[in-house]
Scaffold this active site. Structure first.
Site, PDB file in Angstrom:
ATOM      1  N   ASP A  67      22.680 -33.723  46.051  1.00 62.67           N
ATOM      2  CA  ASP A  67      23.341 -33.591  44.754  1.00 62.67           C
ATOM      3  C   ASP A  67      24.310 -32.411  44.720  1.00 62.67           C
ATOM      4  OD1 ASP A  67      21.377 -31.617  44.914  1.00 62.67           O
ATOM      5  OD2 ASP A  67      20.182 -32.399  43.265  1.00 62.67           O
ATOM      6  N   ASP A 136      10.113 -30.885  36.148  1.00 61.26           N
ATOM      7  CA  ASP A 136       9.972 -32.117  35.360  1.00 61.26           C
ATOM      8  C   ASP A 136       9.844 -33.335  36.280  1.00 61.26           C
ATOM      9  OD1 ASP A 136      12.530 -32.342  36.375  1.00 61.26           O
ATOM     10  OD2 ASP A 136      13.537 -32.419  34.424  1.00 61.26           O
ATOM     11  N   HIS A 138      11.802 -34.067  38.890  1.00 56.93           N
ATOM     12  CA  HIS A 138      13.023 -34.633  39.481  1.00 56.93           C
ATOM     13  C   HIS A 138      13.064 -34.442  40.993  1.00 56.93           C
ATOM     14  CE1 HIS A 138      15.267 -30.651  38.408  1.00 56.93           C
ATOM     15  NE2 HIS A 138      15.168 -30.658  39.722  1.00 56.93           N
ATOM     16  N   GLU A 143      16.555 -36.872  36.753  1.00 57.69           N
ATOM     17  CA  GLU A 143      15.743 -36.375  35.654  1.00 57.69           C
ATOM     18  C   GLU A 143      14.852 -37.492  35.108  1.00 57.69           C
ATOM     19  OE1 GLU A 143      15.584 -33.371  35.598  1.00 57.69           O
ATOM     20  OE2 GLU A 143      17.323 -32.278  34.844  1.00 57.69           O
TER      21      GLU A 143
END
Ligand code: GLP
Length: 263
Positions: A67, A136, A138, A143
């Site tokens: 990413d 979270d 990811h 997400e």
């Protein structure tokens, strides 16, 4: 899925670096998927050291990062391009043109996402994908509620991620709101996944992702579907796992792990 528990972050990173180095020696033209984040810094440090002291060559290796933030200039100190160049690429013999990142400054993110997917395919697919995990759940920047079959695309980051990643930006409001990331489906297409998670702060999400139900609410839980996924955790990150005795037993007894054990 194989879960390996190591005593501390150094030992966990060392094992991850050993696995990568071993694969690279076996297959010098390895297609390696890379991740960023604090957890990976030790792994890259150890790989650079193995390059320097034990002749590990990246000369024929191709890399694809998961990413990149959207809107940061490539040479911004906080771009993932800068992270990779300074932690690994500048320290080893990889030709820089073999190192791929999604372009966070593309004019058209749909076209850029498609280009990135095609580049991965043209390289023959990812042999080994290194992964961290966000608080979270990811992986990459997938997400919660990312489709489990998603491909590379633009994603909005959650407030929790902005807060966690704020450090080098000074404050959460300075963190780019969006990123371009491989999808969960893109990650699952790699031939092997190698996830690394360390520290007590990751214990709850690690337990959810590895032992909880597969759900789009926790992108990393999709790794339960992967036919060859190795997860390395340190003791604090493993503290909420139910199956610890079994995972330890496997690591101590399975012949494939013999060379990695400290006897
Ligand atoms: C970022 C990256 C993820 C990484 C996560 C964990 O959000 N996009 O790929 O896994 O951070 O980072 P850390 O290792 O700093 O906890």
């Amino acid at each position: 899925m194989e879960i390996i528990i190591q005593p501390d972050p150094e030992a966990a990173a060392r094992l991850a670096a050993h696995i990568i180095a071993k694969r690279l020696r076996e297959k010098p033209d390895l297609v390696l998927g890379l991740a960023t984040g604090n957890t990976m810094e030790k792994v890259y440090g150890m790989l650079a050291e193995t390059h320097e002291k034990q002749n590990l060559s990246f000369a024929r290796c191709t890399t694809f990062n998961l990413d990149e933030y959207i809107g940061l200039p490539e040479n911004d100190p906080n771009s993932y391009r800068t992270y990779m160049n300074t932690r690994l690429f500048d320290k080893v013999d990889i030709p820089i043109e073999n190192t791929h990142m999604p372009n966070g400054n593309a004019a058209d993110f749909r076209a850029e996402s498609e280009r990135y997917e095609q580049a991965i395919l043209a390289a023959g697919g990812i042999d080994l994908q290194l992964l961290g995990i966000g608080r979270d759940g990811h992986i990459g920047f997938n997400e919660p509620m990312s489709a489990l079959r998603s491909r590379t695309r633009e994603k909005a980051l959650t407030p929790e991620t902005l807060l966690h990643n704020a450090g080098p930006f000074g404050a959460p409001e300075n963190v780019p709101r969006r990123a371009i990331t491989m999808g969960v489906g893109t990650i699952l297409d790699s031939r092997r996944c190698l996830m690394l998670a360390t520290g007590a702060g990751k214990a709850a999400i690690v337990a959810k992702a590895l032992e909880g139900p597969i759900t789009a609410m926790v992108s990393a839980s999709a790794l339960q579907l992967h036919p060859h996924c190795t997860v390395i955790v340190d003791e604090p990150a493993a503290s909420k796992l139910q199956g610890k005795p079994y995972y330890r037993w496997i690591f101590e007894h399975e012949p494939e792990w013999k060379e990695f054990r400290v006897e």
